[in-house]
Each structure stands twice: as C-alpha cells, then as structure tokens.
Write a protein that holds these residues in place. Structure first.
Motif, PDB file in Angstrom:
ATOM      1  N   SER A  31     108.416   6.384  30.525  1.00  0.00           N
ATOM      2  CA  SER A  31     108.408   8.000  30.906  1.00  0.00           C
ATOM      3  C   SER A  31     109.910   8.532  30.461  1.00  0.00           C
ATOM      4  CB  SER A  31     108.645   8.179  32.632  1.00  0.00           C
ATOM      5  OG  SER A  31     107.370   8.087  33.316  1.00  0.00           O
ATOM      6  N   PHE A  33     112.344  12.244  29.793  1.00  0.00           N
ATOM      7  CA  PHE A  33     112.567  13.528  30.278  1.00  0.00           C
ATOM      8  C   PHE A  33     113.594  14.141  29.300  1.00  0.00           C
ATOM      9  CE2 PHE A  33     110.732  12.232  34.489  1.00  0.00           C
ATOM     10  CZ  PHE A  33     110.970  10.943  34.287  1.00  0.00           C
ATOM     11  N   TYR A  35     116.364  17.470  29.795  1.00  0.00           N
ATOM     12  CA  TYR A  35     116.869  18.204  30.651  1.00  0.00           C
ATOM     13  C   TYR A  35     117.959  19.056  29.863  1.00  0.00           C
ATOM     14  CZ  TYR A  35     115.607  14.999  34.794  1.00  0.00           C
ATOM     15  OH  TYR A  35     114.925  14.311  35.330  1.00  0.00           O
ATOM     16  N   GLN A  37     121.640  21.166  30.785  1.00  0.00           N
ATOM     17  CA  GLN A  37     122.607  21.674  31.953  1.00  0.00           C
ATOM     18  C   GLN A  37     123.609  22.404  31.411  1.00  0.00           C
ATOM     19  OE1 GLN A  37     125.311  18.213  32.888  1.00  0.00           O
ATOM     20  NE2 GLN A  37     125.014  18.816  35.105  1.00  0.00           N
ATOM     21  N   LEU A  43     121.244  21.548  36.145  1.00  0.00           N
ATOM     22  CA  LEU A  43     120.472  20.613  35.599  1.00  0.00           C
ATOM     23  C   LEU A  43     118.987  21.191  35.707  1.00  0.00           C
ATOM     24  CD1 LEU A  43     120.710  17.796  34.247  1.00  0.00           C
ATOM     25  CD2 LEU A  43     120.260  16.650  36.419  1.00  0.00           C
ATOM     26  N   LEU A  45     114.980  20.504  34.292  1.00  0.00           N
ATOM     27  CA  LEU A  45     113.937  19.702  33.742  1.00  0.00           C
ATOM     28  C   LEU A  45     113.206  20.611  32.742  1.00  0.00           C
ATOM     29  CD1 LEU A  45     112.610  17.166  33.245  1.00  0.00           C
ATOM     30  CD2 LEU A  45     110.857  17.516  35.152  1.00  0.00           C
ATOM     31  N   TYR A  48     108.464  16.314  30.503  1.00  0.00           N
ATOM     32  CA  TYR A  48     108.615  15.120  30.450  1.00  0.00           C
ATOM     33  C   TYR A  48     107.503  14.303  30.180  1.00  0.00           C
ATOM     34  CZ  TYR A  48     105.991  14.299  35.049  1.00  0.00           C
ATOM     35  OH  TYR A  48     105.160  14.450  36.181  1.00  0.00           O
ATOM     36  N   ASP A  56     104.365  17.366  32.160  1.00  0.00           N
ATOM     37  CA  ASP A  56     104.796  18.850  32.652  1.00  0.00           C
ATOM     38  C   ASP A  56     105.692  19.536  31.795  1.00  0.00           C
ATOM     39  OD1 ASP A  56     105.843  19.829  36.094  1.00  0.00           O
ATOM     40  OD2 ASP A  56     105.644  20.927  33.974  1.00  0.00           O
ATOM     41  N   SER A  58     106.523  22.780  32.282  1.00  0.00           N
ATOM     42  CA  SER A  58     106.485  24.007  32.661  1.00  0.00           C
ATOM     43  C   SER A  58     108.238  24.524  32.803  1.00  0.00           C
ATOM     44  CB  SER A  58     106.442  24.083  34.286  1.00  0.00           C
ATOM     45  OG  SER A  58     106.973  23.108  35.214  1.00  0.00           O
ATOM     46  N   PHE A  91     120.221  16.612  27.780  1.00  0.00           N
ATOM     47  CA  PHE A  91     120.144  15.157  28.180  1.00  0.00           C
ATOM     48  C   PHE A  91     118.698  14.708  28.082  1.00  0.00           C
ATOM     49  CE2 PHE A  91     124.274  14.400  29.738  1.00  0.00           C
ATOM     50  CZ  PHE A  91     124.668  15.237  30.539  1.00  0.00           C
ATOM     51  N   GLU A 101     115.874   6.323  36.936  1.00  0.00           N
ATOM     52  CA  GLU A 101     116.148   7.057  35.689  1.00  0.00           C
ATOM     53  C   GLU A 101     117.348   7.066  35.058  1.00  0.00           C
ATOM     54  OE1 GLU A 101     115.548  11.237  36.484  1.00  0.00           O
ATOM     55  OE2 GLU A 101     114.761  11.729  34.573  1.00  0.00           O
ATOM     56  N   PHE A 103     120.223   8.418  32.250  1.00  0.00           N
ATOM     57  CA  PHE A 103     120.496   9.297  31.248  1.00  0.00           C
ATOM     58  C   PHE A 103     121.024   8.883  30.004  1.00  0.00           C
ATOM     59  CE2 PHE A 103     119.606  13.471  33.504  1.00  0.00           C
ATOM     60  CZ  PHE A 103     119.193  12.948  34.860  1.00  0.00           C
TER      61      PHE A 103
ATOM     62  N   TYR B  36     123.224  10.651  41.914  1.00  0.00           N
ATOM     63  CA  TYR B  36     123.852  10.421  40.687  1.00  0.00           C
ATOM     64  C   TYR B  36     125.500  10.983  40.802  1.00  0.00           C
ATOM     65  CZ  TYR B  36     119.399   9.318  38.278  1.00  0.00           C
ATOM     66  OH  TYR B  36     118.241   8.853  38.186  1.00  0.00           O
ATOM     67  N   ARG B  43     127.582  11.784  31.387  1.00  0.00           N
ATOM     68  CA  ARG B  43     126.122  11.853  31.955  1.00  0.00           C
ATOM     69  C   ARG B  43     125.966  11.624  33.323  1.00  0.00           C
ATOM     70  NH1 ARG B  43     124.000   6.697  28.638  1.00  0.00           N
ATOM     71  NH2 ARG B  43     126.174   6.951  27.410  1.00  0.00           N
ATOM     72  N   PRO B  44     125.092  12.014  33.991  1.00  0.00           N
ATOM     73  CA  PRO B  44     124.844  11.584  35.252  1.00  0.00           C
ATOM     74  C   PRO B  44     124.554  10.024  35.123  1.00  0.00           C
ATOM     75  CG  PRO B  44     123.430  13.623  34.737  1.00  0.00           C
ATOM     76  CD  PRO B  44     123.799  12.944  33.458  1.00  0.00           C
ATOM     77  N   ASN B  98     105.876  11.144  38.255  1.00  0.00           N
ATOM     78  CA  ASN B  98     107.100  10.715  37.869  1.00  0.00           C
ATOM     79  C   ASN B  98     108.056  11.631  37.452  1.00  0.00           C
ATOM     80  OD1 ASN B  98     107.969   8.169  37.694  1.00  0.00           O
ATOM     81  ND2 ASN B  98     108.226   7.959  35.383  1.00  0.00           N
ATOM     82  N   PHE B 100     111.135  13.862  38.736  1.00  0.00           N
ATOM     83  CA  PHE B 100     112.392  13.822  39.642  1.00  0.00           C
ATOM     84  C   PHE B 100     112.707  15.294  39.951  1.00  0.00           C
ATOM     85  CE2 PHE B 100     113.827   9.434  39.777  1.00  0.00           C
ATOM     86  CZ  PHE B 100     113.033   9.003  38.852  1.00  0.00           C
TER      87      PHE B 100
END
Lengths: 112, 112
Positions: A31, A33, A35, A37, A43, A45, A48, A56, A58, A91, A101, A103, B36, B43-44, B98, B100
């Motif tokens: 997986s 992702f 992001y 920020q 943060l 999303l 992913y 997704d 969106s 990120f 997860e 980063f 996080y 980074r987180p 998956n 987050f």
C-alpha cells in the motif's frame, strides 16, 4: 531497510511548470499513500494505491494532479501546470495491509 | 467514511507533568489506531499503536488507551520532557480498507 525514499527533497519551480515527485516504498509493502501537508489544511490524503492499483483518489485536488504506480517499487505524483497554492510538503508513505504506515522524508515544494 | 476528531489543538505543560491527547472516531469498524509524532521540519513518526482487541498499551513514558464502546482513544505522556515538544497526530484504520484517517493534530509544548 532504507525506509520510504522520496525525491527530490526540495523543489523550487515557477508557476506553470510541470513538477514530478517520486517515491520508492518500503520493500514488501503493498500500500502506498500520497499526502500533502500545509499549515492551513494540515495533513491531507491525496491518493492511495493497493498492489499498484489506485483505490481512492478523492483527495486529489483537481485535474492538474495525477499519480501513477507502474510497479511495486515506484510511484510518481505529477502536478501540471503547477500553481503557487500547490506549495506544500508532499509525503509518501507505505504499509502492509492493515499494518503500520511509515512516512518518507517528504518533498518540500515551492511554486513561485 | 470515517471521521477522526482530535483535541486539544494545542497543549502546553510544564516539564515533568503529564500530557493527554484525545481522539474520537465515528466508524465502529475501525480497528487500528496509531499515534504519530512530528517534529518541526520532519516526517511523522509512528510512536505507538493499538488494535481494537486491546484496551491499553504502554511503552515507557507513553501509553495509549482505547474505549471501543465510546469510540475514543487517548495518548498519555508521563514525565514530559522538552524533547516531547512536537505535533502529535492520531489516526484510525478501518477493517479491510487500507485508508488511514488522521486527526487534525495537537501541538504539544513542554516548558522547561
């Protein structure tokens, strides 16, 4: 393990230019992702992937943003054309299914 | 979808005191809750996590508690130190999906 790798770490570009951000997930993670920020929006999303397939998107702000994952070890996030409001830290993160997860170090993008 | 709310947005404590950050979630199907820590410009980083089959987890000075009935979970930091100063994010992961969902973050300031 090198962790999630992102490049470039910093990018300064002019409005209207194309920007491509790159990510290599942790080996074995399926997986990935992306992001964004900012101070104002926190943060967010953007998109992913599971097993290289976008699940997704969106959160992708508009058609100027696109992301691909041609294989399990590489993904790109492209902005074309870039605008000053796209300035942010981007990120990339990766995980196993329902797993922790992690980063990457982020790419700080400045669009002038 | 899921909605994660985090409080407070800022928290200031004296060195040595305890700090508590709380998050609520909306979807009872969520079953994994990581926390996080993000230091300025970095980074987180995952600091602790808990799954829904456990009510509490502790790692040295940090602990997380989960109340599934009330759909909330909390981060507890004891004997705070200046290096604990950072932004803390909670997140929730739902079942087989998956994706987050992150809280809006808490800026913790530990005064020496």
């Amino acid at each position: 393990d090198a962790g999630v790798i992102q490049s470039p770490r910093h990018e300064v570009t002019e409005m209207g230019q194309e920007v491509t951000l790159r990510c290599k997930p942790i080996s074995g993670h399926n997986s990935l992702f992306w992001y964004r920020q900012t101070m104002m929006r926190g943060l967010e999303l953007l998109i992913y992937f599971n097993n290289n397939v976008p699940i997704d998107d969106s959160g992708m702000p508009e058609d100027r943003f696109s992301a691909k994952m041609p294989n399990a070890s590489f993904s790109t996030l492209k902005i074309q054309p870039s605008e000053p409001r796209d300035s942010a830290v981007y990120f990339c993160a990766s995980s196993l299914p329902a797993g922790r997860e992690f980063f990457g170090p982020g790419t700080r993008l400045t669009v002038l | 979808g899921e909605n994660v709310e985090q409080h407070p947005s800022t928290l200031s404590v004296q060195e040595g005191d305890s700090a508590v950050i709380k998050c609520t979630y909306s979807d009872s199907a969520s079953n994994y809750f990581p926390w996080y820590k993000q230091e300025l410009g970095k980074r987180p980083q995952l600091i602790i996590d808990i799954r829904s089959n456990v009510g509490e987890k502790k790692d040295q000075r940090i602990a997380v508690t989960l109340n599934k009935t009330a759909k909330h979970f909390s981060l507890h930091i004891t004997e705070t130190q200046p290096e604990d100063s950072a932004v803390y994010f909670c997140a929730a992961l739902k079942g087989n999906f998956n994706k987050f969902y992150f809280g809006s973050g808490t800026k913790l300031n530990v005064k020496p």
